[in-house]
Design a protein around this motif. Sequence first.
Motif, PDB file in Angstrom:
ATOM      1  N   ILE A   1      -3.603   0.525  -4.273  1.00  0.00           N
ATOM      2  CA  ILE A   1      -3.248  -1.341  -3.529  1.00  0.00           C
ATOM      3  C   ILE A   1      -2.645  -1.687  -4.397  1.00  0.00           C
ATOM      4  O   ILE A   1      -3.433  -1.992  -5.807  1.00  0.00           O
ATOM      5  CB  ILE A   1      -4.765  -1.275  -2.355  1.00  0.00           C
ATOM      6  CG1 ILE A   1      -4.536  -0.682  -1.637  1.00  0.00           C
ATOM      7  CG2 ILE A   1      -3.946  -3.131  -2.087  1.00  0.00           C
ATOM      8  CD1 ILE A   1      -6.023  -1.148  -0.533  1.00  0.00           C
TER       9      ILE A   1
ATOM     10  N   THR B   1      -7.760   6.634  -0.579  1.00  0.00           N
ATOM     11  CA  THR B   1      -6.940   7.347  -0.611  1.00  0.00           C
ATOM     12  C   THR B   1      -5.257   6.884  -0.887  1.00  0.00           C
ATOM     13  O   THR B   1      -4.507   7.333  -0.445  1.00  0.00           O
ATOM     14  CB  THR B   1      -6.674   7.998   0.932  1.00  0.00           C
ATOM     15  OG1 THR B   1      -6.390   7.322   2.333  1.00  0.00           O
ATOM     16  CG2 THR B   1      -7.855   9.454   0.951  1.00  0.00           C
ATOM     17  N   GLU B   2      -5.499   5.245  -1.018  1.00  0.00           N
ATOM     18  CA  GLU B   2      -4.109   4.349  -1.309  1.00  0.00           C
ATOM     19  C   GLU B   2      -4.054   3.621  -2.235  1.00  0.00           C
ATOM     20  O   GLU B   2      -5.395   3.216  -2.838  1.00  0.00           O
ATOM     21  CB  GLU B   2      -3.709   3.464   0.525  1.00  0.00           C
ATOM     22  CG  GLU B   2      -3.655   3.844   1.538  1.00  0.00           C
ATOM     23  CD  GLU B   2      -3.540   2.764   2.136  1.00  0.00           C
ATOM     24  OE1 GLU B   2      -2.703   3.336   3.494  1.00  0.00           O
ATOM     25  OE2 GLU B   2      -4.488   1.943   2.347  1.00  0.00           O
TER      26      GLU B   2
ATOM     27  N   LYS C   1       0.313  -1.343   0.089  1.00  0.00           N
ATOM     28  CA  LYS C   1       0.100   0.225   0.333  1.00  0.00           C
ATOM     29  C   LYS C   1       0.795   1.166   0.503  1.00  0.00           C
ATOM     30  O   LYS C   1       2.289   1.594   0.734  1.00  0.00           O
ATOM     31  CB  LYS C   1      -0.941   0.253   1.237  1.00  0.00           C
ATOM     32  CG  LYS C   1      -2.234  -1.433   0.951  1.00  0.00           C
ATOM     33  CD  LYS C   1      -2.569  -1.128   2.494  1.00  0.00           C
ATOM     34  CE  LYS C   1      -3.828  -2.346   2.616  1.00  0.00           C
ATOM     35  NZ  LYS C   1      -4.441  -1.958   3.956  1.00  0.00           N
ATOM     36  N   VAL C   2      -0.013   2.208  -1.006  1.00  0.00           N
ATOM     37  CA  VAL C   2       1.242   3.969  -0.490  1.00  0.00           C
ATOM     38  C   VAL C   2      -0.119   4.396  -1.073  1.00  0.00           C
ATOM     39  O   VAL C   2      -1.360   4.627  -1.545  1.00  0.00           O
ATOM     40  CB  VAL C   2       2.417   3.565  -2.597  1.00  0.00           C
ATOM     41  CG1 VAL C   2       2.332   5.340  -2.604  1.00  0.00           C
ATOM     42  CG2 VAL C   2       3.159   2.294  -2.103  1.00  0.00           C
ATOM     43  N   SER C   3       0.082   5.422   0.123  1.00  0.00           N
ATOM     44  CA  SER C   3      -1.033   6.587   0.260  1.00  0.00           C
ATOM     45  C   SER C   3      -0.574   7.690  -0.944  1.00  0.00           C
ATOM     46  O   SER C   3       0.292   8.083  -0.765  1.00  0.00           O
ATOM     47  CB  SER C   3      -0.580   7.202   1.597  1.00  0.00           C
ATOM     48  OG  SER C   3      -1.191   6.045   3.007  1.00  0.00           O
TER      49      SER C   3
END
Length: 135
Positions: A58, A55-56, A31-33
């Motif tokens: 995935i 908001t991420e 996961k990355v915001s």
Amino acid sequence: MKKYTYLILATLFISIMGSDIYAQSIRKEHKVSMSSGTINVFDIDDIVIEGYDGTEVIVSTLVAMDRDNQRAKGLKLLNSRGLDDNTGFGISVEQDGTNLNIMQISRTCSCKEVTIKVPNGINVSVSHDNYDAKD
């Protein structure tokens, strides 16, 4: 006739047991915001991109469960582009300012189908220069 029936059943049983149907696998994700910008996807052979309210970003896939190999601990995949396997399944995910670059780092990715869930409102660019990809 019975002889042929047993032969067919034995062949069918061996082919099913040797296939991926019974292979144990787990879902791994990274996961990355990210709330704005562009996602650049490069050279991933089998990919599904889905939009969702979140908001991420995935990145996930099913990976075959491996038994602990003591000899393999500490080893990492080398890549001619200098990319790291920071997901644990053969994909590099790197943030570059407002852009997110996602790239398969090896021809023999340990994943079957990569799913990327993207927050609604984020641009996605997909580029693939490999002849091995599926349509």
